[in-house]
Write an enzyme that holds these catalytic residues in place. Structure first.
Site, PDB file in Angstrom:
ATOM      1  N   ILE A  46       0.897  -1.499  -0.383  1.00 40.67           N
ATOM      2  CA  ILE A  46       0.162   0.238  -0.505  1.00 40.67           C
ATOM      3  C   ILE A  46       1.143   1.404  -0.283  1.00 40.67           C
ATOM      4  O   ILE A  46       1.128   2.293  -0.717  1.00 40.67           O
ATOM      5  CB  ILE A  46      -1.231   0.074   1.074  1.00 40.67           C
ATOM      6  CG1 ILE A  46      -1.510  -0.759   0.897  1.00 40.67           C
ATOM      7  CG2 ILE A  46      -1.757   0.964   1.573  1.00 40.67           C
ATOM      8  CD1 ILE A  46      -2.926  -1.687   2.341  1.00 40.67           C
ATOM      9  N   TYR A 195      -0.012  -8.664  16.327  1.00 41.55           N
ATOM     10  CA  TYR A 195      -0.039  -7.867  15.273  1.00 41.55           C
ATOM     11  C   TYR A 195      -1.508  -6.839  15.434  1.00 41.55           C
ATOM     12  O   TYR A 195      -0.807  -5.374  15.804  1.00 41.55           O
ATOM     13  CB  TYR A 195      -0.395  -8.658  13.707  1.00 41.55           C
ATOM     14  CG  TYR A 195      -0.586  -7.384  12.887  1.00 41.55           C
ATOM     15  CD1 TYR A 195       1.052  -6.847  12.562  1.00 41.55           C
ATOM     16  CD2 TYR A 195      -2.257  -7.163  12.456  1.00 41.55           C
ATOM     17  CE1 TYR A 195       0.115  -6.273  11.306  1.00 41.55           C
ATOM     18  CE2 TYR A 195      -1.919  -6.403  11.368  1.00 41.55           C
ATOM     19  CZ  TYR A 195      -1.078  -5.251  10.495  1.00 41.55           C
ATOM     20  OH  TYR A 195      -1.136  -5.336   9.570  1.00 41.55           O
ATOM     21  N   LYS A 199      -1.371  -2.394  16.151  1.00 45.98           N
ATOM     22  CA  LYS A 199      -2.527  -1.643  15.287  1.00 45.98           C
ATOM     23  C   LYS A 199      -3.390  -0.791  16.196  1.00 45.98           C
ATOM     24  O   LYS A 199      -3.173   0.498  15.540  1.00 45.98           O
ATOM     25  CB  LYS A 199      -2.587  -2.377  13.974  1.00 45.98           C
ATOM     26  CG  LYS A 199      -1.548  -3.175  12.973  1.00 45.98           C
ATOM     27  CD  LYS A 199      -1.036  -2.524  12.075  1.00 45.98           C
ATOM     28  CE  LYS A 199      -1.436  -0.695  11.652  1.00 45.98           C
ATOM     29  NZ  LYS A 199      -0.763  -0.457  10.430  1.00 45.98           N
TER      30      LYS A 199
END
Length: 329
Positions: A46, A195, A199
């Site tokens: 991205i 993870y 975030k």
């Protein structure tokens, strides 16, 4: 703690390709000549498409990346698609906190109009891994590295009225909650959960940062984005950065009804950098169920509005990074 940029005069209006009250067109972006933007992890995924789209709008884009060869490949790819693109590489290792200050010094800029905190690492399998500084790798890279980087970038951001700090969250964080007593998963390490929590920490940081910037009467904005669902198989080829076969595209084409490619997943971050109507503390995400489509403002998830948890995370992050928690005056 990241130093707080000082109050600045209100930014002057810049030439725009769109009226502020017109629909946002992801394919017809406002011009961005004269703006400097750092994109962490801008050499792939991205982040690459964020960099490509910003370069196409005329911005000078700096790719923050550990891997020089991959960064050079990304620069060549962008240059082949954007004539006259101004793209540079900055060696940047978010997992090595001690290296971030010297990396920012090497930027050689007198101001920074935006930084896109995009880089991230996701481990699929145990065992738990630590950085050279002794921090769990995903929490260190995804959260602590960007926390520390913001501190080092603060003077450059303060020098650009209306600068923006854009933090990339994840849909994976929506169902998670932080364990403030075990931020680095030392007691119960599960890769996918760790993870998602890293975030979530990023997202809480972005919102707490905006509260502190507003309290300091800074013109710098902290904006939160998440890219929705993004698949390589739905992403257009950018060789050698990314190569998609026709077979892969056809096999996964039905998923395009639900998710999207990484080129479209870049749109919320690009809008957060360029749209003059964007405000600090907002969450921008894909329009269709937060998974695909053009970017729009999404109401904050309930646990993102937990200011007490965000403040405790901020204090813990200051302690773990060794940064001064007192705003600069």
């Amino acid at each position: 703690m990241p130093s707080q940029p000082q109050p600045q005069p209100q930014p002057q209006a810049r030439p725009q390709a769109q009226r502020q009250d017109s629909p946002w067109d992801v394919h017809r972006l406002p011009r961005a000549e004269g703006r400097n933007v750092l994109v962490t992890g801008g050499n792939a995924g991205i982040g690459y498409f964020v960099a490509e789209q910003l370069a196409a709008a005329g911005a000078t884009v700096v790719l923050g990346s550990r891997d020089r060869a991959r960064a050079e490949a990304a620069i060549a790819s962008i240059g082949s698609r954007v004539p006259g693109a101004r793209v540079e590489h900055l060696p940047l290792d978010l997992a090595d906190l001690a290296s971030l200050g010297p990396s920012v010094d090497a930027l050689g800029l007198d101001r920074l109009d935006a930084v896109v905190h995009n880089a991230g690492v996701a481990l699929d399998h145990p065992p738990r891994r630590e950085t050279v500084g002794g921090h769990e790798l995903m929490f260190a890279t995804n959260h602590l590295g960007h926390f520390a980087l913001t501190h080092h970038l603060a003077p450059l951001l303060a020098a650009a009225p209306g600068s923006r700090i854009v933090t990339t969250g994840s849909f994976a964080a929506k169902s998670e909650r932080l364990d403030l007593d075990d931020l680095q998963s030392t007691r119960d390490y599960r890769p996918k959960r760790s993870y998602a929590r890293s975030k979530l920490a990023q997202m809480l940081f972005a919102l707490e940062l905006d509260r502190r910037l507003r309290a300091a009467r800074s013109t710098t904005l902290s904006v939160l984005v998440h890219p929705g669902g993004a698949l390589d198989s739905l992403t257009p080829s950018r060789p050698p950065v990314h190569v998609r076969t026709t077979g892969e595209r056809l096999r996964h084409l039905p998923l395009g009804l639900v998710v999207q490619g990484k080129d479209a997943a870049a749109w919320p971050a690009v809008r957060a950098v360029l749209d003059p109507a964007v405000r600090g503390g907002q969450l921008w995400s894909p329009r269709a169920f937060g998974l695909r489509g053009t970017p729009r403002i999404e109401p904050l998830w309930n646990h993102l509005a937990d200011t007490a948890t965000a403040a405790r995370l901020w204090a813990a992050s200051c302690e773990l990074t060794g940064l001064d928690p007192t705003p600069a005056h």
